[in-house]
Enzyme design. Sequence first.
Site, PDB file in Angstrom:
ATOM      1  N   GLU A   1      21.350  19.881   0.127  1.00 48.87           N
ATOM      2  CA  GLU A   1      19.968  19.402   0.091  1.00 48.87           C
ATOM      3  C   GLU A   1      19.133  20.001   1.219  1.00 48.87           C
ATOM      4  O   GLU A   1      18.395  19.311   1.919  1.00 48.87           O
ATOM      5  CB  GLU A   1      19.924  17.867   0.136  1.00 48.87           C
ATOM      6  CG  GLU A   1      20.640  17.207  -1.038  1.00 48.87           C
ATOM      7  CD  GLU A   1      20.422  15.707  -1.108  1.00 48.87           C
ATOM      8  OE1 GLU A   1      19.595  15.185  -0.336  1.00 48.87           O
ATOM      9  OE2 GLU A   1      21.080  15.056  -1.945  1.00 48.87           O
TER      10      GLU A   1
ATOM     11  N   GLU B   1      26.667  14.319  -6.923  1.00 49.38           N
ATOM     12  CA  GLU B   1      26.672  12.952  -6.375  1.00 49.38           C
ATOM     13  C   GLU B   1      25.886  12.048  -7.298  1.00 49.38           C
ATOM     14  O   GLU B   1      24.887  12.461  -7.885  1.00 49.38           O
ATOM     15  CB  GLU B   1      25.994  12.894  -4.990  1.00 49.38           C
ATOM     16  CG  GLU B   1      26.764  13.469  -3.839  1.00 49.38           C
ATOM     17  CD  GLU B   1      26.017  13.262  -2.521  1.00 49.38           C
ATOM     18  OE1 GLU B   1      25.141  12.372  -2.446  1.00 49.38           O
ATOM     19  OE2 GLU B   1      26.314  13.989  -1.556  1.00 49.38           O
TER      20      GLU B   1
END
Length: 211
Positions: free
Chosen positions: A36, A180
């Site tokens: 990220e 995730e």
Amino acid sequence: LLAFSQFQSNADTWLKNSILPYYPGTKITYITVGAEVTESSSNFSVQVMPAMRNVLTALKKVGLSKKIKLSSTHSLGVLSRSFPPSAGAFNSSHASFLKPLLEFLAENQSPFMVDIYPYYAYRDSPSNVTLDYALFDASSEVIDPNTGLIYTNMLDAQIDAIYYALMALNFKTIKVMVTETGWPSKGSPKETAATPDNAQTYNTNLIRHVI
């Protein structure tokens, strides 16, 4: 990232020390370079591609570039629009980072990795997203007006939004991999949906849905 992006020898040494001693006894199929990074306050994004290329070179040197694929994980924040799914689009502010990354993924048959949490869509827009829809309750449905596709849960819709964003940039061969997902069991006092019961419901329904 900095060490890997600047020096090929660092990538070679890392692979030798952290991967090769455990492979193939440990089933290693993917390596993610950065997590990220577009969400970070520091500008790590410019280091991702050089680092990925150096790790790829290290894998090629030991003959594992076809068996272990490289990618980088993202949050759903890389999209500027995710509803309806068919209108999914990447945030233009990430274009300089995403374009070479997507070209790398397509060239190397690697997946686009994304961390998806329907909880945040519900938390941030409870008037538009129902709790049962976010929790995989099939009694709630959403129709994409452009495609006529019916979605019975938020996760599928968000994954499709990524696919449509990829197709909009003509990257039709890249697969999406959810790296995730989950549901918080506790949050701030205002986050009333973050409960152990809802977390259990989400995780149980997720496993059932995937199976």
